[in-house]
Design an enzyme around this catalytic site. Structure first.
Site, PDB file in Angstrom:
ATOM      1  N   HIS A 102     -18.742  27.563 -37.078  1.00 40.65           N
ATOM      2  CA  HIS A 102     -17.435  28.358 -37.023  1.00 40.65           C
ATOM      3  C   HIS A 102     -17.857  29.760 -36.612  1.00 40.65           C
ATOM      4  CE1 HIS A 102     -14.265  25.720 -37.920  1.00 40.65           C
ATOM      5  NE2 HIS A 102     -14.918  25.458 -38.804  1.00 40.65           N
ATOM      6  N   GLU A 149     -11.952  22.727 -35.628  1.00 38.66           N
ATOM      7  CA  GLU A 149     -12.598  21.747 -36.696  1.00 38.66           C
ATOM      8  C   GLU A 149     -13.432  20.711 -36.020  1.00 38.66           C
ATOM      9  OE1 GLU A 149     -13.011  22.408 -39.986  1.00 38.66           O
ATOM     10  OE2 GLU A 149     -11.880  24.381 -39.511  1.00 38.66           O
ATOM     11  N   HIS A 188     -21.686  23.282 -40.146  1.00 38.72           N
ATOM     12  CA  HIS A 188     -20.253  23.213 -40.155  1.00 38.72           C
ATOM     13  C   HIS A 188     -20.003  24.779 -39.934  1.00 38.72           C
ATOM     14  CE1 HIS A 188     -16.057  21.777 -39.489  1.00 38.72           C
ATOM     15  NE2 HIS A 188     -16.132  23.199 -40.224  1.00 38.72           N
ATOM     16  N   GLU A 189     -20.175  25.384 -41.052  1.00 43.51           N
ATOM     17  CA  GLU A 189     -19.785  26.734 -41.195  1.00 43.51           C
ATOM     18  C   GLU A 189     -20.370  27.824 -40.114  1.00 43.51           C
ATOM     19  OE1 GLU A 189     -16.985  26.990 -42.526  1.00 43.51           O
ATOM     20  OE2 GLU A 189     -16.911  25.165 -43.782  1.00 43.51           O
TER      21      GLU A 189
END
Length: 318
Positions: free
Chosen positions: A135, A204, A131-132
């Site tokens: 980003h 997100e 997930h990071e």
């Protein structure tokens, strides 16, 4: 693509809000001055944002010898995502959480709280790291810097409207008048903040989707999100409470007392994110035969706390 379209639409709305307020209150001159000032401040903040936010949360750099399992997992996920290896940091914080920073993929950094490493399986940690990385790949730091620039400029224009009173900087009458200017100084920044929060929430969802594609295991991230939400409420993140402006960077909102998916929340409801991941999992089919990046230790496989247990100060995943 829908996430990118929503982000572009929201950015366009914030830009239109800025231009409209600038023209009504400060005229062309006031609009340009406010925009340049906001750009200057936010450019400085963006250029130094990674060091500033890592310092805020007392993040400690770790390398392959400090945390070989965590480092190798991150390296393999970065390769899957088509990214260079980011700098890895650990934060000695009991609240389970993580965030990414860096002005571009070459300067990317991922910071993970010890609380997250204590309680999660490697499958769940892989979902969080992915997930990071998403980003970083999506350049969300840049997107949020642009929105911060526009929001700051809108706030300055509202201040100009209050100072100029009934006239704009080019001598035209202010169509809002004194009372309208007072209302504008209050409502314009709120409107800009609402758009900024909406963009953050949209990013997100997009990062969740991209993380699921990187790992091939949406349910691993869904499980991590549920555990993060469950355990965060029992641990107050003092650094995040002292620096609430950094809340939007974390995978789960680290602040206490913000549990609604309302206008002023930086994150969507966790249940909504999990539902979206479950829907994606049903379309993607079964996860890979070996969803974990490495074979888990017996302690992790049995669901017991991870390798940071017993005080949370030993080498992570060594």
């Amino acid at each position: 693509m829908a996430g990118y379209f929503r982000t572009a639409l929201l950015l366009a709305a914030m830009t239109a809000l800025f231009v409209g307020i600038g023209a009504a209150i400060g005229g062309q001159q006031g609009m340009v001055i406010a925009f340049l000032m906001a750009c200057g401040m936010n450019l400085f903040a963006w250029w130094n944002s990674d060091r500033v936010v890592l310092g805020m949360h007392n993040a400690q750099p770790i390398g392959p010898h400090d945390a070989p399992r965590l480092y190798q997992m991150t390296q393999e996920l970065a390769q899957r995502a088509g990214l260079p290896m980011p700098a890895l940091y650990v934060i000695h914080e009991d609240q389970p959480n993580a965030f990414a920073t860096g002005r571009n993929p070459e300067k990317g950094a991922v910071a993970v709280n010890t609380g997250l490493l204590d309680m999660m399986s490697e499958r769940e940690v892989a979902g969080v790291i992915a997930h990071e990385l998403a980003h970083i790949r999506n350049r969300d730091t840049l997107i949020m810097t642009i929105t911060a620039t526009l929001a700051g400029a809108i706030g300055m224009l509202a201040q100009f409207g209050f100072l100029f009173g009934g006239r704009s900087s080019d001598g035209r009458s202010n169509p809002f008048g004194p009372i309208g200017s007072i209302l504008l100084i209050v409502l314009a920044p709120i409107a800009a903040m609402i758009v900024q929060m909406a963009i953050s929430r949209s990013r997100e969802y997009e990062a969740d989707r991209a993380a699921a594609e990187i790992t091939g295991d949406p349910r691993g991230l869904a499980s991590a999100l549920m555990r993060l939400e469950e355990y965060k409420h029992g641990h107050v993140n003092e650094a995040a409470e002292a620096n609430p402006a950094s809340a939007h960077m974390f995978i789960i909102n680290p602040l206490s007392g913000m549990r609604m998916d309302g206008l002023f929340s930086t994150h969507p409801r966790t249940e909504n994110r999990v539902a979206a991941l479950e829907e994606l999992a049903s379309r993607m089919g079964p996860p890979p035969s070996a969803p974990r990046i490495h074979a888990p230790s017996p302690r992790v496989a049995s669901g017991q706390p991870g390798p940071w247990s017993g005080g949370g100060r030993r080498n992570p995943w060594g």
